[in-house]
Design a protein around this motif. Structure first.
Motif, mmCIF file in Angstrom:
data_model
loop_
_atom_site.group_PDB
_atom_site.id
_atom_site.type_symbol
_atom_site.label_atom_id
_atom_site.label_comp_id
_atom_site.label_asym_id
_atom_site.label_seq_id
_atom_site.Cartn_x
_atom_site.Cartn_y
_atom_site.Cartn_z
ATOM 1 N N ILE A 14 12.209 17.306 -0.452
ATOM 2 C CA ILE A 14 12.971 16.387 0.410
ATOM 3 C C ILE A 14 12.157 16.004 1.632
ATOM 4 O O ILE A 14 12.067 14.821 2.002
ATOM 5 N N GLU A 15 11.524 16.965 2.247
ATOM 6 C CA GLU A 15 10.744 16.695 3.468
ATOM 7 C C GLU A 15 9.576 15.770 3.166
ATOM 8 O O GLU A 15 9.291 14.830 3.932
ATOM 9 N N ILE A 16 8.896 16.007 2.065
ATOM 10 C CA ILE A 16 7.743 15.175 1.715
ATOM 11 C C ILE A 16 8.185 13.745 1.413
ATOM 12 O O ILE A 16 7.605 12.771 1.907
ATOM 13 N N VAL A 17 9.234 13.594 0.605
ATOM 14 C CA VAL A 17 9.713 12.254 0.240
ATOM 15 C C VAL A 17 10.215 11.510 1.470
ATOM 16 O O VAL A 17 9.885 10.330 1.691
ATOM 17 N N GLN A 18 11.004 12.184 2.305
ATOM 18 C CA GLN A 18 11.525 11.523 3.508
ATOM 19 C C GLN A 18 10.403 11.093 4.435
ATOM 20 O O GLN A 18 10.432 9.983 4.997
ATOM 21 N N HIS A 19 9.402 11.948 4.604
ATOM 22 C CA HIS A 19 8.282 11.600 5.488
ATOM 23 C C HIS A 19 7.508 10.400 4.949
ATOM 24 O O HIS A 19 7.176 9.480 5.720
ATOM 25 N N ARG A 20 7.247 10.389 3.654
ATOM 26 C CA ARG A 20 6.476 9.280 3.089
ATOM 27 C C ARG A 20 7.238 7.965 3.162
ATOM 28 O O ARG A 20 6.655 6.917 3.457
ATOM 29 N N LEU A 21 8.544 7.993 2.934
ATOM 30 C CA LEU A 21 9.337 6.763 3.034
ATOM 31 C C LEU A 21 9.414 6.270 4.479
ATOM 32 O O LEU A 21 9.461 5.060 4.730
ATOM 33 N N ALA A 22 9.418 7.200 5.406
ATOM 34 C CA ALA A 22 9.502 6.823 6.827
ATOM 35 C C ALA A 22 8.185 6.274 7.365
ATOM 36 O O ALA A 22 8.158 5.702 8.456
ATOM 37 N N THR A 23 7.115 6.442 6.610
ATOM 38 C CA THR A 23 5.789 6.008 7.087
ATOM 39 C C THR A 23 5.159 5.017 6.108
ATOM 40 O O THR A 23 3.946 5.041 5.882
ATOM 41 N N MET A 24 5.977 4.133 5.547
ATOM 42 C CA MET A 24 5.460 3.137 4.616
ATOM 43 C C MET A 24 4.413 2.237 5.259
ATOM 44 O O MET A 24 3.504 1.737 4.592
ATOM 45 N N ALA A 25 4.511 2.035 6.562
ATOM 46 C CA ALA A 25 3.536 1.182 7.257
ATOM 47 C C ALA A 25 2.126 1.745 7.155
ATOM 48 O O ALA A 25 1.149 0.987 7.222
ATOM 49 N N ASP A 26 2.015 3.058 6.976
ATOM 50 C CA ASP A 26 0.683 3.654 6.833
ATOM 51 C C ASP A 26 0.002 3.168 5.563
ATOM 52 O O ASP A 26 -1.221 2.968 5.536
ATOM 53 N N ILE A 27 0.779 2.981 4.499
ATOM 54 C CA ILE A 27 0.204 2.452 3.264
ATOM 55 C C ILE A 27 -0.268 1.022 3.481
ATOM 56 O O ILE A 27 -1.356 0.627 3.046
ATOM 57 N N THR A 28 0.548 0.223 4.190
ATOM 58 C CA THR A 28 0.151 -1.157 4.487
ATOM 59 C C THR A 28 -1.138 -1.187 5.282
ATOM 60 O O THR A 28 -2.058 -1.961 4.970
ATOM 61 N N ARG A 29 -1.242 -0.369 6.312
ATOM 62 C CA ARG A 29 -2.459 -0.357 7.139
ATOM 63 C C ARG A 29 -3.687 0.016 6.317
ATOM 64 O O ARG A 29 -4.768 -0.573 6.471
ATOM 65 N N THR A 30 -3.519 0.990 5.443
ATOM 66 C CA THR A 30 -4.648 1.393 4.606
ATOM 67 C C THR A 30 -5.036 0.272 3.653
ATOM 68 O O THR A 30 -6.228 -0.016 3.467
ATOM 69 N N LEU A 31 -4.059 -0.377 3.044
ATOM 70 C CA LEU A 31 -4.343 -1.497 2.149
ATOM 71 C C LEU A 31 -5.098 -2.600 2.868
ATOM 72 O O LEU A 31 -6.052 -3.180 2.332
ATOM 73 N N VAL A 32 -4.683 -2.915 4.084
ATOM 74 C CA VAL A 32 -5.266 -4.039 4.821
ATOM 75 C C VAL A 32 -6.638 -3.708 5.377
ATOM 76 O O VAL A 32 -7.597 -4.482 5.238
ATOM 77 N N PHE A 33 -6.777 -2.557 6.029
ATOM 78 C CA PHE A 33 -7.980 -2.281 6.804
ATOM 79 C C PHE A 33 -8.991 -1.370 6.118
ATOM 80 O O PHE A 33 -10.179 -1.448 6.421
ATOM 81 N N THR A 34 -8.547 -0.530 5.215
ATOM 82 C CA THR A 34 -9.464 0.395 4.543
ATOM 83 C C THR A 34 -9.613 0.046 3.074
ATOM 84 O O THR A 34 -10.711 0.079 2.527
ATOM 85 N N GLY A 35 -8.518 -0.270 2.448
ATOM 86 C CA GLY A 35 -8.511 -0.584 1.034
ATOM 87 C C GLY A 35 -8.100 0.611 0.193
ATOM 88 O O GLY A 35 -8.457 1.756 0.505
ATOM 89 N N ILE A 36 -7.329 0.352 -0.836
ATOM 90 C CA ILE A 36 -6.951 1.359 -1.819
ATOM 91 C C ILE A 36 -7.379 0.827 -3.185
ATOM 92 O O ILE A 36 -6.938 -0.247 -3.601
ATOM 93 N N THR A 37 -8.266 1.537 -3.844
ATOM 94 C CA THR A 37 -8.771 1.075 -5.126
ATOM 95 C C THR A 37 -7.678 1.145 -6.185
ATOM 96 O O THR A 37 -7.091 2.206 -6.396
ATOM 97 N N MET A 38 -7.416 0.033 -6.828
ATOM 98 C CA MET A 38 -6.344 -0.060 -7.819
ATOM 99 C C MET A 38 -6.899 -0.323 -9.214
ATOM 100 O O MET A 38 -6.185 -0.784 -10.092
ATOM 101 N N TRP A 39 -8.167 -0.054 -9.407
ATOM 102 C CA TRP A 39 -8.761 -0.363 -10.693
ATOM 103 C C TRP A 39 -9.801 0.654 -11.079
ATOM 104 O O TRP A 39 -10.544 0.529 -11.990
#
Length: 409
Positions: free
Chosen positions: A384-409
């Motif tokens: 519960i703690e892990i899922v709640q924390h990750r959902l509350a910090t969705m913006a971190d995924i956006t920042r990584t996608l935009v500025f660092t990149g997440i390899t999807m292939w």
């Protein structure tokens, strides 16, 4: 489950067979030089560069969707000792995006060209953008259904979106899945392509191309891999040299796989040349001779094609990184699975469902399945703690996608 569990979260014990216990397993990976993978990488880099431009110039991001990319292969004159492009690649962008913010023109064509040129230069040998690339931009800025005004013709700051805006909601209805850990076969298929297209192998074997496709099968404890790996025509001078070089590369691959798997697999490299015709390219890809690539037709988000696993058919590359949950929750599903597996030591599957307009921190359903797990309050609290924390910090995924990149292939 405890009363503290959010009503969107369900935790289940999975008592089925582990993937390693199945008598048969199949896995595929399309390498970085495959036309489909090229398109994924181009689309994602274009979205990242576009979002970066907007943040740097406006502080917020304009709506955009660059997930409809096609690559039309060129033509080449290929023979022993020869590999020249005679007609360039054509890359077509279709989707939506803003060409300006108020009176400020956004250099969309330049951004798309840069994203395409950089990507293709990384996954070919001898690529020259202004000789080998023709770009077609069909990005439109039309008004969407149900919108009072076009999101793609922003005039005021409120027409743009700030990363982490708590008003963001899901742009679509999506089903996403993730799992951890990878099986032995999945690791082998992934890593052998990464080996062949990695810097050390390419330094030692500069005559090899990039359009590497790997198929793997496991029958009980026996592994078999098929590797399609092109060579560069300009650096191969005879059929005899081709087969000699293929044998040398095959031995290097076999040594790597034997060490990785702890046993020697059956390995077949370039089955197509059993007809006596070598696998030669100009720049290292079948795109040199007319093959076509499309976003979303290749690897899933973890870089593999795994028909014996739960996997989404969502094509995340190039989608808006601020509110498209097909992309955001796809990343989240895999990261959650890895995080939960690390924390609990149980093979984990994650399944996320969201409806359109749902807040980003509250999808409709999150299902966690743990292999051979016995329900207990301590694990439930941790999940519960892990899922709640990750959902509350969705913006971190956006920042990584935009500025660092997440390899999807």
């Amino acid at each position: 489950m405890t009363n503290a569990t959010p009503d969107i979260l369900r935790i289940h014990a999975d008592q089925g067979n582990d993937i390693e216990a199945l008598p048969y397993e199949l896995v595929e990976r399309k390498g970085v030089g495959h036309p489909d993978t090229m398109c994924d990488a181009i689309a994602e880099r274009a979205s990242s560069l576009y979002a970066q431009y907007c943040v740097e110039n406006f502080g917020r991001v304009a709506h955009h969707w660059f997930d409809k990319v096609m690559l039309f292969g060129g033509e080449a004159d290929i023979d022993y000792g020869k590999g020249e492009m005679t007609k360039p690649y054509t890359v077509l962008f279709a989707g939506k995006g803003a060409y300006s913010f108020g009176d400020h023109l956004i250099p969309l064509h330049d951004i798309l060209f840069e994203a395409t040129a950089k990507t293709l230069a990384e996954v070919t040998t001898g690529f020259e953008p202004h000789r080998h690339l023709n770009l077609r931009c069909e990005i439109v800025d039309h008004q969407g259904a149900g919108r009072g005004r076009s999101r793609y013709r922003p005039e005021e700051l409120d027409d743009l979106v700030a990363i982490g805006d708590d008003r963001l909601v899901s742009n679509d209805c999506n089903l996403l899945h993730g799992y951890a850990p990878l099986s032995r076969l999945e690791i082998a298929v992934l890593r052998v392509e990464q080996l062949i297209n990695g810097p050390e192998f390419k330094l030692a074997n500069p005559d090899t191309g990039w359009d590497v496709k790997v198929f793997g099968s496991r029958r009980n404890g026996q592994f078999r891999l098929i590797v399609n790996m092109p060579f560069l025509g300009a650096r191969i001078h005879s059929l005899h040299e081709y087969f000699a070089r293929k044998d040398e590369c095959t031995e290097q691959i076999l040594v790597f796989l034997t060490e990785l798997l702890g046993q020697a697999p059956e390995l077949l490299v370039n089955p197509t040349d059993r007809n006596g015709r070598p696998y030669l390219t100009a720049l290292g890809s079948v795109a040199d001779t007319g093959d076509v690539g499309v976003v979303g037709r290749g690897n899933r988000l973890n870089g593999l094609i795994t028909p014996m696993r739960s996997m989404s058919i969502e094509a995340p590359a190039g989608k808006n990184p601020l509110d498209h949950t097909g992309k955001l929750y796809g990343v989240l599903a895999h990261e959650l699975a890895t995080q939960l597996y690390t924390a609990l030591g149980k093979p984990t599957e994650t399944h996320i469902f969201t409806s359109k307009e749902a807040p980003l921190d509250r999808p409709d359903e999150v299902v966690i399945r743990l292999r051979d797990w016995t329900a207990n309050a301590e694990d439930e609290k941790k999940i519960i703690e892990i899922v709640q924390h990750r959902l509350a910090t969705m913006a971190d995924i956006t920042r990584t996608l935009v500025f660092t990149g997440i390899t999807m292939w």
